[in-house]
Design a protein around this motif. Structure first.
Motif, PDB file in Angstrom:
ATOM      1  N   UNK A 205     -50.988  -4.023  19.619  1.00 44.38           N
ATOM      2  CA  UNK A 205     -50.763  -2.797  20.389  1.00 44.38           C
ATOM      3  C   UNK A 205     -51.083  -2.990  21.873  1.00 44.38           C
ATOM      4  N   UNK A 206     -51.347  -4.264  22.251  1.00 42.33           N
ATOM      5  CA  UNK A 206     -51.660  -4.615  23.647  1.00 42.33           C
ATOM      6  C   UNK A 206     -52.920  -3.922  24.148  1.00 42.33           C
ATOM      7  N   UNK A 207     -53.852  -3.649  23.219  1.00 39.77           N
ATOM      8  CA  UNK A 207     -55.170  -3.148  23.608  1.00 39.77           C
ATOM      9  C   UNK A 207     -56.099  -4.359  23.728  1.00 39.77           C
ATOM     10  N   UNK A 208     -56.226  -4.893  24.928  1.00 40.99           N
ATOM     11  CA  UNK A 208     -56.934  -6.153  25.135  1.00 40.99           C
ATOM     12  C   UNK A 208     -58.433  -5.910  25.324  1.00 40.99           C
ATOM     13  N   UNK A 209     -59.072  -5.542  24.228  1.00 44.53           N
ATOM     14  CA  UNK A 209     -60.510  -5.327  24.257  1.00 44.53           C
ATOM     15  C   UNK A 209     -61.233  -6.667  24.194  1.00 44.53           C
ATOM     16  N   UNK A 210     -62.323  -6.750  24.950  1.00 45.29           N
ATOM     17  CA  UNK A 210     -63.058  -8.009  25.018  1.00 45.29           C
ATOM     18  C   UNK A 210     -63.550  -8.445  23.643  1.00 45.29           C
ATOM     19  N   UNK A 211     -64.119  -7.500  22.890  1.00 46.99           N
ATOM     20  CA  UNK A 211     -64.655  -7.847  21.573  1.00 46.99           C
ATOM     21  C   UNK A 211     -63.555  -8.358  20.641  1.00 46.99           C
ATOM     22  N   UNK A 212     -62.369  -7.750  20.697  1.00 44.21           N
ATOM     23  CA  UNK A 212     -61.262  -8.184  19.845  1.00 44.21           C
ATOM     24  C   UNK A 212     -60.780  -9.578  20.221  1.00 44.21           C
ATOM     25  N   UNK A 213     -60.717  -9.847  21.519  1.00 42.28           N
ATOM     26  CA  UNK A 213     -60.291 -11.173  21.972  1.00 42.28           C
ATOM     27  C   UNK A 213     -61.293 -12.234  21.530  1.00 42.28           C
ATOM     28  N   UNK A 214     -62.590 -11.908  21.607  1.00 38.18           N
ATOM     29  CA  UNK A 214     -63.616 -12.867  21.174  1.00 38.18           C
ATOM     30  C   UNK A 214     -63.507 -13.133  19.683  1.00 38.18           C
ATOM     31  N   UNK A 215     -63.344 -12.078  18.876  1.00 39.99           N
ATOM     32  CA  UNK A 215     -63.233 -12.245  17.428  1.00 39.99           C
ATOM     33  C   UNK A 215     -62.036 -13.126  17.086  1.00 39.99           C
ATOM     34  N   UNK A 216     -60.869 -12.806  17.644  1.00 39.97           N
ATOM     35  CA  UNK A 216     -59.670 -13.582  17.348  1.00 39.97           C
ATOM     36  C   UNK A 216     -59.802 -15.016  17.842  1.00 39.97           C
ATOM     37  N   UNK A 217     -60.409 -15.192  19.010  1.00 40.93           N
ATOM     38  CA  UNK A 217     -60.572 -16.535  19.541  1.00 40.93           C
ATOM     39  C   UNK A 217     -61.463 -17.399  18.668  1.00 40.93           C
ATOM     40  N   UNK A 218     -62.598 -16.834  18.232  1.00 41.24           N
ATOM     41  CA  UNK A 218     -63.523 -17.596  17.398  1.00 41.24           C
ATOM     42  C   UNK A 218     -62.932 -17.902  16.029  1.00 41.24           C
ATOM     43  N   UNK A 219     -62.303 -16.900  15.414  1.00 42.05           N
ATOM     44  CA  UNK A 219     -61.755 -17.091  14.073  1.00 42.05           C
ATOM     45  C   UNK A 219     -60.602 -18.093  14.094  1.00 42.05           C
ATOM     46  N   UNK A 220     -59.640 -17.877  14.977  1.00 39.27           N
ATOM     47  CA  UNK A 220     -58.475 -18.775  15.006  1.00 39.27           C
ATOM     48  C   UNK A 220     -58.843 -20.164  15.493  1.00 39.27           C
ATOM     49  N   UNK A 221     -59.792 -20.260  16.441  1.00 37.72           N
ATOM     50  CA  UNK A 221     -60.230 -21.574  16.902  1.00 37.72           C
ATOM     51  C   UNK A 221     -60.893 -22.368  15.796  1.00 37.72           C
ATOM     52  N   UNK A 222     -61.792 -21.719  15.061  1.00 33.10           N
ATOM     53  CA  UNK A 222     -62.473 -22.397  13.950  1.00 33.10           C
ATOM     54  C   UNK A 222     -61.490 -22.772  12.856  1.00 33.10           C
ATOM     55  N   UNK A 223     -60.514 -21.894  12.601  1.00 32.04           N
ATOM     56  CA  UNK A 223     -59.501 -22.198  11.578  1.00 32.04           C
ATOM     57  C   UNK A 223     -58.662 -23.400  11.990  1.00 32.04           C
ATOM     58  N   UNK A 224     -58.277 -23.465  13.264  1.00 30.89           N
ATOM     59  CA  UNK A 224     -57.461 -24.583  13.741  1.00 30.89           C
ATOM     60  C   UNK A 224     -58.211 -25.903  13.621  1.00 30.89           C
ATOM     61  N   UNK A 225     -59.492 -25.909  13.964  1.00 27.01           N
ATOM     62  CA  UNK A 225     -60.291 -27.131  13.846  1.00 27.01           C
ATOM     63  C   UNK A 225     -60.411 -27.560  12.388  1.00 27.01           C
ATOM     64  N   UNK A 226     -60.658 -26.601  11.493  1.00 21.96           N
ATOM     65  CA  UNK A 226     -60.789 -26.921  10.070  1.00 21.96           C
ATOM     66  C   UNK A 226     -59.490 -27.496   9.514  1.00 21.96           C
ATOM     67  N   UNK A 227     -58.359 -26.913   9.918  1.00 26.09           N
ATOM     68  CA  UNK A 227     -57.061 -27.416   9.453  1.00 26.09           C
ATOM     69  C   UNK A 227     -56.815 -28.823   9.972  1.00 26.09           C
ATOM     70  N   UNK A 228     -57.126 -29.052  11.241  1.00 24.72           N
ATOM     71  CA  UNK A 228     -56.891 -30.357  11.854  1.00 24.72           C
ATOM     72  C   UNK A 228     -57.732 -31.436  11.186  1.00 24.72           C
ATOM     73  N   UNK A 229     -58.986 -31.116  10.882  1.00 20.84           N
ATOM     74  CA  UNK A 229     -59.885 -32.111  10.306  1.00 20.84           C
ATOM     75  C   UNK A 229     -59.647 -32.327   8.812  1.00 20.84           C
ATOM     76  N   UNK A 230     -59.200 -31.285   8.110  1.00 21.57           N
ATOM     77  CA  UNK A 230     -59.101 -31.391   6.652  1.00 21.57           C
ATOM     78  C   UNK A 230     -57.738 -31.718   6.105  1.00 21.57           C
ATOM     79  N   UNK A 231     -56.692 -31.700   6.943  1.00 18.50           N
ATOM     80  CA  UNK A 231     -55.328 -31.848   6.438  1.00 18.50           C
ATOM     81  C   UNK A 231     -55.112 -33.168   5.714  1.00 18.50           C
TER      82      UNK A 231
END
Length: 358
Positions: A83-109
């Motif tokens: 909805x283009x509501x760029x709240x700081x807390x939401x950006x931090x949550x998405x950044x941490x979750x997706x970043x950690x997921x990307x690292x896990x996928x890269x290392x475990x594939x």
């Protein structure tokens, strides 16, 4: 006594979950939207678990987020972003979750891909148990089930049976499932399934016939990064990783909102379809199949196989064939199915999704 929580007004799935199961332990969010260190660690843990879950057919990324206690906050953050509501807390949550997921996928594939190729019967048996372990999660969301739930479930079962059949035909013939379009579709499908508790994005990649190619491409990217030779992985990056990544973005932002809408308007039939997809996932995971090396002169992916092409062919590209298991094989497979079921059930218990009594 239940603890208060912040209701995620954008997500009907959260409404269904909390109405049926109550507030799981540790899932309440901070009322003012702030994020402390514990929330940051929880986001990283949940993201890593979600990434690993999407490498393994049968484990739901959404279920992993529930286990980490961040699912409502993650869905709310997705809703804010779409909805283009760029709240700081939401950006931090998405950044941490997706970043950690990307690292896990890269290392475990690479590890997961090798296990599937070299120990297919054991991994598929485990995947069946992991898949069936998600059934109680969806059932608690749907009960008391209405007639339209069972109609939706039957429709979902038919879809998965058809997909399993196409998978068997394609696997036995060595039919190619490569190309930018199919990889983009795989990304959309995998992402949309990834955010639903009980539905495995990894399994849908397996059914689409792109599971091993996607993991192989990610592993190639990892090795290229490790050797500081990114150019050597240009083919898997442009042909697989990039279109899948774009598809994931589209799936998360668009398909998630579609799912939210149908759950709001047609909750029972939608949950029924999801249940059918989940139970029907077992159709495509028959464990007693193995990769069979093709021979020179045979047709493989629409071309006659030469000695040179055969020498360059790796085991993960072999077509598969079903074999007759021994009694010991069957018993060991049943045991692994039980282990997989207990793992997924344990994750649900950690997330506070204990079955309701009475």
């Amino acid at each position: 006594m239940q603890r208060p929580f912040v209701y995620c007004e954008a997500c009907a799935l959260c409404l269904a979950w909390f109405r049926i199961c109550g507030t799981p332990g540790g899932m309440n969010t901070v009322a003012d939207g702030s994020l402390g260190p514990k929330w940051g660690l929880r986001c990283i843990l949940g993201g890593a678990l979600m990434g690993l879950a999407n490498l393994v057919p049968g484990i739901s990324g959404g279920t992993m987020l529930l286990a980490a206690g961040i699912y409502p906050r993650f869905i709310q953050s997705l809703a804010d972003l779409s909805a283009l509501r760029l709240r700081k807390s939401s950006i931090i949550v998405l950044g941490l979750v997706t970043g950690a997921a990307a690292v896990a996928i890269l290392l475990g594939a690479g590890t997961v891909k090798d296990a599937v190729v070299e120990h297919r019967w054991a991994m598929y048996s485990l995947f069946i148990g992991l898949t069936l372990g998600g059934v109680p999660v969806l059932w608690r969301m749907a009960r008391p089930a209405e007639n339209v739930f069972w109609v939706g479930m039957f429709a979902g079962l038919l879809v998965m049976a058809a997909l399993a059949w196409t998978q068997v035909v394609g696997a036995s013939s060595g039919e190619s499932r490569e190309g930018v379009v199919i990889m983009f579709v795989a990304g959309v499908v995998g992402a949309s399934a990834m955010i639903l508790p009980g539905v495995s994005g990894g399994y849908l990649l397996l059914v689409l016939g792109v599971y091993v190619p996607v993991l192989s491409a990610i592993d190639s990217l990892k090795e290229a990064l490790r050797a500081n030779e990114l150019g050597s992985a240009s083919d898997p990056i442009l042909g697989v990783v990039l279109p899948v990544g774009i598809g994931v973005g589209v799936g998360v932002l668009l398909i998630s909102n579609l799912i939210k809408t149908v759950l709001e308007r047609f909750e029972q039939p939608t949950l029924g379809v999801l249940m059918g997809l989940l139970v029907g996932a077992v159709f495509g995971l028959w464990p007693f199949q193995e990769g069979v090396a093709p021979k020179v002169g045979e047709m493989f992916k629409g071309q006659t196989l030469t000695a040179e092409r055969l020498a360059a062919l790796t085991a993960d590209k072999y077509p598969t064939a079903i074999y007759a298991p021994s009694f010991t094989d069957v018993m060991m497979a049943i045991g692994l199915i039980g282990v997989g079921y207990m793992i997924t059930s344990l994750v649900a218990q950690i997330g506070g999704a204990a079955p309701r009594r009475g």
